[in-house]
Design an enzyme around this catalytic site. Structure first.
Site, mmCIF file in Angstrom:
data_model
loop_
_atom_site.group_PDB
_atom_site.id
_atom_site.type_symbol
_atom_site.label_atom_id
_atom_site.label_comp_id
_atom_site.label_asym_id
_atom_site.label_seq_id
_atom_site.Cartn_x
_atom_site.Cartn_y
_atom_site.Cartn_z
ATOM 1 N NE ARG A 1 14.429 75.516 29.777
ATOM 2 C CZ ARG A 1 15.268 76.476 29.331
ATOM 3 N NH1 ARG A 1 16.399 76.859 29.837
ATOM 4 N NH2 ARG A 1 14.721 77.128 28.136
ATOM 5 C CD GLN B 1 6.928 76.468 22.439
ATOM 6 O OE1 GLN B 1 6.161 75.402 22.258
ATOM 7 N NE2 GLN B 1 8.115 76.333 22.918
ATOM 8 C CG ASP C 1 11.038 77.438 30.021
ATOM 9 O OD1 ASP C 1 10.154 76.345 29.744
ATOM 10 O OD2 ASP C 1 11.455 78.146 28.941
ATOM 11 C CE LYS D 1 6.528 74.326 29.044
ATOM 12 N NZ LYS D 1 6.640 75.350 28.018
ATOM 13 N NE ARG E 1 11.589 70.548 31.157
ATOM 14 C CZ ARG E 1 12.120 71.631 30.456
ATOM 15 N NH1 ARG E 1 11.370 72.948 30.728
ATOM 16 N NH2 ARG E 1 12.840 71.537 29.500
HETATM 17 C C1 S3P Z 1 8.969 79.496 24.466
HETATM 18 C C2 S3P Z 1 7.699 79.442 25.315
HETATM 19 C C3 S3P Z 1 7.699 78.636 26.394
HETATM 20 C C4 S3P Z 1 8.803 77.971 27.024
HETATM 21 C C5 S3P Z 1 9.789 77.424 25.764
HETATM 22 C C6 S3P Z 1 10.191 78.577 24.928
HETATM 23 C C7 S3P Z 1 9.141 80.538 23.641
HETATM 24 O O1 S3P Z 1 6.791 77.202 25.819
HETATM 25 O O2 S3P Z 1 8.746 76.860 27.712
HETATM 26 O O3 S3P Z 1 11.104 76.911 26.540
HETATM 27 O O4 S3P Z 1 10.288 80.965 23.078
HETATM 28 O O5 S3P Z 1 8.318 80.941 23.080
HETATM 29 P P1 S3P Z 1 5.175 77.471 25.719
HETATM 30 O O6 S3P Z 1 4.788 78.734 25.110
HETATM 31 O O7 S3P Z 1 4.971 76.118 25.359
HETATM 32 O O8 S3P Z 1 5.009 77.592 27.470
#
Ligand code: S3P
Length: 432
Positions: free
Chosen positions: A386, A167, A313, A340, A344
């Protein structure tokens, strides 16, 4: 809404799961910023992705929805977005808001980005701080939403990330589309690379050198024509069920097997489970395969380092598999699980204890010594999709009936979860 689940017979058959959530968010966002009409098939019709869809429309982008999973996005180019007249509400979608704050930082108009009570608890400093270093003008609420973004001049720069987060990486690359020079992101671990793959496919000037990604702005984005494959993070609940429900033998069709996402296959293989891949192919720049799942007796393992990143995840449901594994399953280097949709580690440990589990929690992980008998109980999904789905899988092997309260959130990422389990023969249903 609650889910009621009882232990039953072995899981059999052949199923599909909905489209990948990460790819669905990205195809909407990049489709909006492209010049021309993008066709999206296999879109995930779920709470999180609909929240992003709604925000994209509020920015003046026309999106036609032909049926649940088929969309046309009428892209308006990097500089075509319109000032929204209301705050953009991303509800529970952490990916939606964190990617879009990068885009909004580069606009010539102000905007406000916000979300649900759950999203308000999630840290935003991980994206707002590096964006500010690029020159972004963002006001936040002590590192949380709402985020007020004002027009600013963005500088291209080099970011050395301290957390392996797709992200954050994606947010900075999207902001980089509006910067005055190249943006480089160096990541400490192999976070999912869907943004990079898609940006390249759309003609952006992007180069990758090991863990270093550089985006040089200036090129318009071409429209997208994508068939989104099934989400391995949704398939993971079924893989876990297949691991622990005796004599299970079923297939999950055309699942995304991008190597930055397949950590769960490696972890389950380490635990002694065989998942055969067949019909391996590629769709729209992403690898796919059909997964053949067969129950095996599983044993404990130690998961740490990069493998954690590639299955970030999947830990709530991995915990459920661990309850049935012989010996210790130890997870470390997984601090990220604490930020998250919920914490979790704490939430899953708390709910599984209600089912009789003994578990040791650590700051960065947990240890479960199996095999342990779980008992049916009334447990809480905590508005975390989840968590709710993992507890449902736990209910498949618990003694007696399990009720998962506050479970409507499964629709944030996996509409049809209960129905897919029913197709495989599980004794599970929605109750009021
Ligand atoms: C995601 C990145 C992950 C993941 C999320 C989706 C994405 O988060 O946990 O469900 O689509 O880029 P982080 O980048 O914070 O690890």
């Amino acid at each position: 809404m609650k889910i009621r689940v009882r232990p039953g017979k072995s899981l059999r058959g052949s199923v599909t799961v909905p489209g990948d959530k990460s790819l669905s968010h990205r195809s909407l966002i990049l489709g909006a910023l492209a010049e021309g009409t993008s066709d999206i098939r296999g879109f995930l019709p779920a709470g999180d992705t609909f929240a992003t869809l709604h925000c994209i429309r509020q920015l003046g982008v026309q999106v036609d929805q032909h049926d649940k999973t088929t969309l046309t996005v009428h892209g308006i180019g990097l500089h075509g977005l319109k000032q929204p007249d209301v705050p953009l509400n991303f509800v529970n979608a952490g990916t939606g808001i964190r990617l879009m704050i990068g885009v909004m930082s580069g606009q010539q108009f102000p905007s406000v980005l916000d979300g649900s009570e759950q999203l308000k608890r999630r840290p935003m400093g991980r994206v707002t701080n590096p964006l500010r270093a690029m020159g972004a003008n963002i006001e936040d609420n002590a590192g949380r939403t709402p985020l007020h973004v004002y027009p600013a001049h963005l500088k291209g720069m080099r970011h050395q990330l301290t957390v392996a987060s797709a992200q954050v990486k994606s947010c900075l690359l999207l902001a980089g589309l509006y910067a005055d020079g190249p943006t480089t992101v160096i990541e400490p671990g192999p976070a999912r690379d869907h943004t990079e793959r898609m940006l390249k496919a759309l003609g952006a000037d992007l180069s990758i050198d090991g863990n270093k990604v550089t985006l040089t702005p200036g090129k318009p984005l071409q429209p997208l024509d994508i068939t989104i494959p099934a989400d391995i993070s949704s398939a993971a609940f079924l893989l876990a069920a297949g691991a622990i429900v005796p004599d299970s033998d079923f297939k999950i069709i055309n699942v995304n097997t991008n190597p930055t996402r397949t950590g769960i296959l490696e972890a389950l293989a380490e635990m002694g489970m065989r998942i055969d891949l067949e019909d391996e192919a590629e769709t729209s720049g992403e690898p796919i395969a059909t997964m053949n799942v067969q129950a095996q007796s599983v044993r404990g393992t130690h998961i740490n380092g990069d493998l954690v990143v590639r299955m970030i995840d999947e830990f709530p449901v991995l915990m459920v598999v661990a309850t049935q594994a012989k010996g210790d399953t130890r997870v470390s280097d997984a601090h990220e699980l604490r930020v998250k949709e919920t914490d979790r580690i704490a939430v899953m440990a708390g709910e599984l204890r209600k089912m009789g589990l003994t578990i040791e929690e650590y700051e960065d992980g947990f240890c479960i010594s199996g095999k342990q008998q779980l008992n049916g109980a009334i447990v809480d999904g905590h508005d975390d999709h989840r968590v709710a789905m993992s507890l449902t899988i736990a209910g498949l092997i618990a003694e007696g009936e399990t009720i998962i309260e506050d479970a409507r959130c499964v629709n944030d990422s996996f509409p049809g979860f209960v129905e897919v389990l029913q197709t495989l023969g599980a004794d599970v249903s929605w109750v009021n």
